[in-house]
Design an enzyme around this catalytic site. Sequence first.
Site, short mmCIF file in Angstrom:
data_model
loop_
_atom_site.label_atom_id
_atom_site.label_comp_id
_atom_site.label_asym_id
_atom_site.label_seq_id
_atom_site.Cartn_x
_atom_site.Cartn_y
_atom_site.Cartn_z
N TYR A 139 61.35 -0.14 -43.51
CA TYR A 139 60.10 0.51 -43.13
C TYR A 139 58.87 -0.17 -43.74
O TYR A 139 57.74 0.12 -43.33
CB TYR A 139 60.12 1.99 -43.49
CG TYR A 139 61.12 2.81 -42.69
CD1 TYR A 139 61.81 2.25 -41.61
CD2 TYR A 139 61.38 4.13 -43.01
CE1 TYR A 139 62.73 2.99 -40.89
CE2 TYR A 139 62.29 4.88 -42.28
CZ TYR A 139 62.97 4.31 -41.22
OH TYR A 139 63.88 5.05 -40.51
N LYS A 194 74.77 -2.15 -47.16
CA LYS A 194 75.51 -2.90 -46.14
C LYS A 194 75.68 -4.32 -46.70
O LYS A 194 75.33 -5.32 -46.05
CB LYS A 194 74.72 -2.86 -44.82
CG LYS A 194 75.50 -3.33 -43.61
CD LYS A 194 76.57 -2.37 -43.13
CE LYS A 194 77.40 -2.99 -42.05
NZ LYS A 194 78.55 -2.19 -41.64
#
Length: 368
Positions: A139, A194
Site C-alpha cells: 500500500y 510469502k
Amino acid sequence: MKDSYEIAVVHGDGIGPEVCGAAIEVLDATLGTGILRFIEYPAGAEHFLATGESLPEKTAQACRAADAILHGAAGLPGAVHPDGTEAGVDFSLKLRFGLDLYANIRPIRLYDGVESALVGIPAGGIDYVIVRENSEGLYAARGAGSVLRGDVAVDTLVQTRKGIERIVRKAFELARLSDGAPADGVRRVTCCDKANVLRSYAFFRAVFDEVAKDYPEIEAEHVIVDAMTMYLVQRPGHFNIIVTENMFGDILSDLAAATIGGLGMAPSAEVGADNGLFQPSHGSAPDIAGRGIANPYGMVLSAAAMLDWLGRKHDDKRLLDAGGRIRRVTEGALSAGCLTTDLKGSATTREVTDFLCQALASKEPITA
Ligand code: ATP
C-alpha cells in the site's frame, strides 16, 4: 497527565457516523463530559463528492495536533478518483503515511454470546492480535503506481529494515503482555509472509528472525500467508500474535473478523510514536447505512483502545480505568444477548448504545 484531551472526530460515510456517534456517547457515559473534548472535522467520500477533496488540509492539521483521532469509516460506491481508486480511503491512508501510524493493532476475540462462523468454538477460543504493518508494504505504492500504454500496470511493494524491525518489535512486546494462545497458553509470535516466493517477504522474515532473538522467552514461528488463511479457520486457537505486511494484514483481518461474529466485532488501533487513530476494521457498509442496525461494538472497542493508548501515554489512570470499564460492559452486554442483526439478534444501534450507557451508569452487575 493532562486535565483534558482533544479528540479529533471524523465521522465519515455510510455507517461511520452511526457507530462513531455511539462510541462518543459511550465515552461520555464512562468519563462524564469535560475530560475528552470532541471536535468534529470533515473528510471522506461524501465530502469528496461535495468539494473534490477527501481530506481537507485543515482536517489533516487538526488530526496531527489532536491528542487522538476517532473515526467511523469512509468510502462510498462511486466516489472514485480518475484512476479508479476509492476516494474514501484517502483519509486513513494519508494519515497512516503522514503521521507515521506504523502499527495497526487488530484484536480478534470471540466473546461469550457471539456465535462464530466456525463450528464448536467456545467463547475465548479465538483470542489473538493481528499486528499489521501500516506504513509500508504494497500500500506504500498508493498514488505512485503506473499504467503503461493501457497494457501494463505496476505497483511496488516496499519493505525497509527500520519498518520491519519496529513492527516486529511491537508484536513481541504485545506477546510479552499477553496471556498466550488460547489452545496452549504459549506466548507466540507468528510471522506471516510469502518468503517462499518474493524477496521482499524473505527479507521481512530474515529481519523477523533477527528481532526474535531478543525475545527468547517467546515462541517465534513462520506461516506462509496462503496456509494462514486455512489455519485461521482450522485452528485459530493456536495463534497469539500475528505480525504481517500491510496488504496481507488487511485481507487476513476480514477473514479473522468472520470467525468472531463479523466485521462489526473487529476493533483497531493505528499508532505511531506520537499519534493514534482509532476506527473499527470495517468499512462504511453502504448496504446497511441509515437503517439504524449497524453493529457498534467494534467501534466502541476501538474507543476503549484509544483510552488505553492515551492513558498509557499520559500516565492517566482515569482513562485506563475507563477503557477497562468499557470492555467489561461490552462483554456483559454481549453475553446478556444484546446483539445486532449481524450477530443474529434484533437490537438496533440505539438499543446497544443505551444498554452500554446504562450499564456504565449503573453500579449493578449487568443482566439480560
Ligand atoms: P473497506 O474495504 O472500506 O474496509 P469492506 O469492503 O470491507 O470495506 P464493509 O463496508 O466493511 O466492506 O462491509 C462488508 C460487509 O460487512 C457488508 O455486508 C456490511 O454490511 C457488513 N458490515 C460491516 N461493518 C458492519 C457493522 N458495523 N455492522 C453490521 N454489518 C457490518
